[in-house]
Design a protein around this motif. Structure first.
Motif, short mmCIF file in Angstrom:
data_model
loop_
_atom_site.label_atom_id
_atom_site.label_comp_id
_atom_site.label_asym_id
_atom_site.label_seq_id
_atom_site.Cartn_x
_atom_site.Cartn_y
_atom_site.Cartn_z
N LEU A 1 15.49 -28.69 6.88
CA LEU A 1 14.93 -30.02 6.64
C LEU A 1 15.34 -30.97 7.76
N TYR A 2 16.59 -30.89 8.17
CA TYR A 2 17.09 -31.74 9.26
C TYR A 2 16.34 -31.44 10.55
N ARG A 3 16.19 -30.15 10.86
CA ARG A 3 15.50 -29.77 12.08
C ARG A 3 14.05 -30.24 12.07
N PHE A 4 13.41 -30.13 10.91
CA PHE A 4 12.00 -30.49 10.82
C PHE A 4 11.80 -31.98 11.12
N TYR A 5 12.58 -32.84 10.49
CA TYR A 5 12.38 -34.27 10.65
C TYR A 5 12.99 -34.82 11.94
N ARG A 6 13.94 -34.10 12.53
CA ARG A 6 14.56 -34.59 13.76
C ARG A 6 13.84 -34.10 15.01
N LYS A 7 13.38 -32.85 14.97
CA LYS A 7 12.87 -32.25 16.20
C LYS A 7 11.36 -32.02 16.22
N ARG A 8 10.68 -32.19 15.14
CA ARG A 8 9.26 -31.88 15.13
C ARG A 8 8.51 -32.79 16.10
N GLN B 1 8.08 -22.74 13.07
CA GLN B 1 9.38 -23.41 13.00
C GLN B 1 9.93 -23.76 14.39
N HIS B 2 9.16 -23.52 15.43
CA HIS B 2 9.59 -23.84 16.80
C HIS B 2 9.16 -25.28 17.09
N TYR B 3 9.92 -26.24 16.55
CA TYR B 3 9.48 -27.63 16.50
C TYR B 3 9.39 -28.30 17.87
N GLN B 4 10.07 -27.77 18.86
CA GLN B 4 10.02 -28.39 20.18
C GLN B 4 8.70 -28.10 20.90
N ARG C 1 6.86 -27.58 2.93
CA ARG C 1 6.41 -27.57 4.33
C ARG C 1 4.89 -27.47 4.42
N LEU C 2 4.27 -26.85 3.42
CA LEU C 2 2.83 -26.65 3.45
C LEU C 2 2.06 -27.97 3.40
#
Length: 323
Positions: A30-37, A150-153, A186-187
């Motif tokens: 969740l952190y990665r999604f909202y920080r790095k997307r 999931q590769h948000y970058q 996530r969907l």
């Protein structure tokens, strides 16, 4: 499939013991999604379309990727594919999959996609390096990212998430207590959720396109039977089901870990005809025998799914008159 993986798809399994770890994994994702997307930031050419999933294991993603390449080509678009290259030898720099690149180097799925579609396929753990490579050397209209949800970058114009119509989301937990890489919420953020194994709504079915001999790629009308099945895929039971639907007599199934690198010794104890998936076959062509075959399948989308894809291309400005 080990004990833990089996319990992911059972109503009551032992994975509840792993729930504390899953809670931690959920918070990290969740952190990665909202920080790095960096979704929807790709506004210039080429546009990136991600074909991914939120569950581990086989969801039938590769057949859909094959369909998507042809679908986009029919729209008059030039298409390339990028992949992590699972099962191959990790490359620190982008590697273009050519005829002389073996699947042991580039990975089985990238090799299959390159052979089946003829589209440029580049593998590298760093997807952005692959995109830069394609921009510099090929400059296609569209890049399909095989996996990478999931590769948000990695900036992307469209996100497509493939869901297995039979196994769905298992017990609904994220790893390691369940099969999910991300929570089902996530969907809500993807452009389109596509269900494999259904003839309704936004779905597609895997249709058997015949049985082919591995050594020469020729389609056969008569198959030596009974056959022994061999597979190293994420969901071997789907392969079994497809074979059974063809009324082929089977006397056994040897299952290896997904993306397993085959050698001749793997088949030393097997006699008679062997039948495998096309993804497995690309790794066995150099030492295959005359009575080794593969089952070729293609993704057949519903009209509703094609209509939704047409609409997405319009919304994202993806057409053959310049992007």
């Amino acid at each position: 499939m080990n004990v833990i993986e089996k319990s992911w798809y059972q109503k009551f399994g032992i994975t509840w013991l792993l729930l504390p770890l899953s809670a931690l994994f959920y918070l990290i994702t969740l952190y990665r999604f909202y920080r790095k997307r960096r979704l929807q930031l790709a506004t210039d050419k080429p546009k990136v379309i991600v074909v991914g999933n939120i569950a581990v294991g086989g969801t039938g993603k590769t057949p859909f990727t094959l369909f998507l390449v042809d679908y986009l080509k029919q729209k008059g678009l030039s298409v390339a594919v990028i992949s992590r290259g699972y099962g191959g030898q990790t490359q620190s720099q982008p590697l273009l999959v050519t005829d002389n690149i073996s699947p042991e180097v580039c990975g089985d799925e990238p090799k299959l996609i390159a052979v089946r579609t003829g589209a440029p396929v580049v593998v590298c753990p760093n997807r952005n390096l692959s995109i830069d490579y394609l921009k510099k050397h090929i400059n296609p209209d569209v890049i399909i990212a095989d996996d990478g949800l999931q590769h948000y970058q990695m900036a992307r114009a469209i996100e497509l998430c493939i869901v297995d119509g039979k196994r769905q989301f298992g017990n609904g937990f994220v790893m390691p207590a369940g099969p999910l890489r991300e929570a089902k919420s996530r969907l809500k953020h993807v452009d389109l959720t596509i269900t494999n194994g259904t003839a309704e709504d936004n779905g597609y079915q895997l249709i058997v396109d015949g049985i082919y001999r591995i050594i020469d790629g020729q389609k056969v009308s008569n198959l030596d039977s009974p056959v022994h099945l061999v597979s190293a895929i994420g969901n071997p039971s789907r392969f079994e089901q497809s074979v059974n639907e063809q009324n082929i007599l089977v006397h056994g199934h040897t299952i290896f870990k997904d993306h397993h690198t085959y050698s001749e010794s793997d088949f030393a104890a097997l006699d008679g005809a062997i039948l495998m998936t096309e993804k497995d076959a690309v790794k066995c062509q150099s030492f295959a025998k005359a009575n080794w075959y593969y089952l070729k399948v293609t993704a057949k989308p519903t009209k509703q799914l094609v209509d939704k894809l047409d609409q997405l291309l319009i919304e994202k400005g993806i057409h053959n008159h310049g992007i």
